[in-house]
Design an enzyme around this catalytic site. Structure first.
Site, PDB file in Angstrom:
ATOM      1  N   CYS A 155       0.840  -1.213   0.000  1.00 21.29           N
ATOM      2  CA  CYS A 155       0.000   0.000   0.000  1.00 21.29           C
ATOM      3  C   CYS A 155       0.869   1.254   0.000  1.00 21.29           C
ATOM      4  O   CYS A 155       1.431   1.614   1.039  1.00 21.29           O
ATOM      5  CB  CYS A 155      -0.915  -0.016   1.223  1.00 21.29           C
ATOM      6  N   CYS A 158      -0.418   4.158   2.237  1.00 20.99           N
ATOM      7  CA  CYS A 158      -0.167   3.958   3.674  1.00 20.99           C
ATOM      8  C   CYS A 158       1.304   4.195   4.007  1.00 20.99           C
ATOM      9  O   CYS A 158       1.627   4.787   5.034  1.00 20.99           O
ATOM     10  CB  CYS A 158      -0.510   2.543   4.119  1.00 20.99           C
ATOM     11  N   ASP A 159       2.213   3.714   3.176  1.00 17.16           N
ATOM     12  CA  ASP A 159       3.624   3.630   3.593  1.00 17.16           C
ATOM     13  C   ASP A 159       4.603   4.554   2.878  1.00 17.16           C
ATOM     14  O   ASP A 159       5.759   4.662   3.307  1.00 17.16           O
ATOM     15  CB  ASP A 159       4.111   2.174   3.408  1.00 17.16           C
TER      16      ASP A 159
END
Ligand code: NAP
Length: 333
Positions: A155, A158-159
């Site tokens: 993701c 997200c990261d």
């Protein structure tokens, strides 16, 4: 379809309290499930949506959705999904959280009741809408599991901020890989896309963007055979499929976008799936079991998008509504 005229709001066994029988239970709160929820709630069907994590499905992991009609400049995935959820709840959709363990059909009765089991709790319903979506496939190579969360990610939204000014590889050549690679360039120093063919699967407009982005380069015809590193990712070993040549690309992050697997295991052969586990339906989204419908990414189809998921959710809900009304003997003909 056989017609049984019943008014199944509640059922009772001797000595037990009355049990509710829902008109519909929707499994999964992505765009397909939530849209089905909007339609069923507006039809005043008693409906429960069961979601295992956060409503919104995979769309909440998307920075910007550019091809959902009505938003000329795109809309952030989480924002669109939050609006769809709000819309469903406004019309009365009830949402509960839990992971569905099993779906059963009551075999001893003619009342068409289906059972959805979450942990030790059973919910009864006349219809089920399966909108359980799909989740990211793994590469299944050494180092992937060990270094997950330590440089291996599925993701970018997200990261990505963890990889500021670092070197990253992205594996895959579809829409997700290319969109996410473009997003990662906002943070990373350099992004290498590793793809097993000599051209991309992704939509042409994304290809135009990726080929003109100076931070992105390509390793064509190549597959990752190992993710390297002890405590955290230090690189990947790749192999050229045409020449057999192996080489190491040093990097701090490995983002894997190699397609999806449908969330259909909990169905335990109750309904017909294709070889990959996608649910087979007719044009009205009905599965091989009467009164059970499927929509969105878990369904076998040609195009997986938020807009198609919403359309299928609406169709499944309408078909379920007609089925319920016929069961109750109240259909408008
Ligand atoms: P996808 O379209 O299935 O693409 C997966 C990519 O990974 C393909 O390029 C595939 O290679 C590659 N791949 C698969 N297994 C691999 C392996 N073991 N090792 C190396 N590479 C592997 O999946 P997706 O990109 O996640 O997209 C899923 C669906 O969502 C698609 O229908 C897509 O159009 C849609 N989507 C749309 C948008 C958008 O409209 N903006 C955004 C994201 C996703 P091959 O090409 O050789 O098969």
């Amino acid at each position: 379809m056989s017609v049984v005229s019943i008014k199944p709001k509640t059922s009772s066994k001797k000595g037990t309290k009355e049990e509710k029988i829902y008109d519909a239970i929707i499994i999964g709160g992505g765009p397909a499930g939530l849209t089905a929820g909007i339609y069923l709630s507006r039809a005043r069907m008693s409906t429960l949506l069961i979601e295992k994590a956060l409503p919104g499905g995979q769309a909440i992991l998307t920075e910007i959705i550019e091809n959902y009609p009505g938003f000329p400049h795109g809309i952030a995935g989480p924002e669109l999904m939050q609006k769809i959820e709000e819309q469903a709840v406004r019309f009365g959709l009830k949402i509960e959280y839990g992971e569905v363990a099993e779906v059963k059909i009551k075999v001893d009765k003619e009342d068409k009741v289906k059972i959805v089991k979450i942990n030790n709790q059973e919910y009864k319903t006349l219809t089920i809408i399966l909108a359980s979506g799909a989740e990211a496939s793994k590469l299944e190579v050494p180092g992937e599991e060990e270094l997950r969360g330590r440089g291996v990610s599925y993701c970018a939204t997200c990261d990505a901020p963890f990889f500021k000014d670092q070197k990253i590889v992205v594996v895959g050549g579809g829409d997700t890989a290319i969109e996410e690679a473009l997003y990662l360039t906002k943070f990373a120093q350099e992004v290498t896309i590793i793809h097993r063919r000599d051209r991309l699967r992704a939509t042409k407009i994304l290809q135009e963007r990726v080929f003109s982005n100076k931070k992105i380069n390509f390793a064509w015809d190549s597959v990752v055979t190992k993710i390297l590193g002890k405590e955290k990712v230090e690189g990947v070993l790749i192999q050229n499929k045409k020449t057999g040549e192996e080489k190491v690309i040093s990097c701090q992050g490995v983002f894997v976008f190699v397609g999806n697997i449908p969330n259909s295991k909990f169905l335990n052969e109750l309904i017909k799936l294709d070889k990959k586990g996608y649910i087979l339906t007719d044009d009205n989204m009905m599965t091989s079991q009467e009164g059970i419908y499927a929509c969105g990414d878990v369904r076998k189809k040609i195009l997986r998008q938020v807009v198609t998921a919403c359309g299928e959710g609406a169709t499944a809900a309408f078909a379920a509504q007609k089925y319920i009304e016929e069961l109750k003997g109240v259909s408008y003909k």
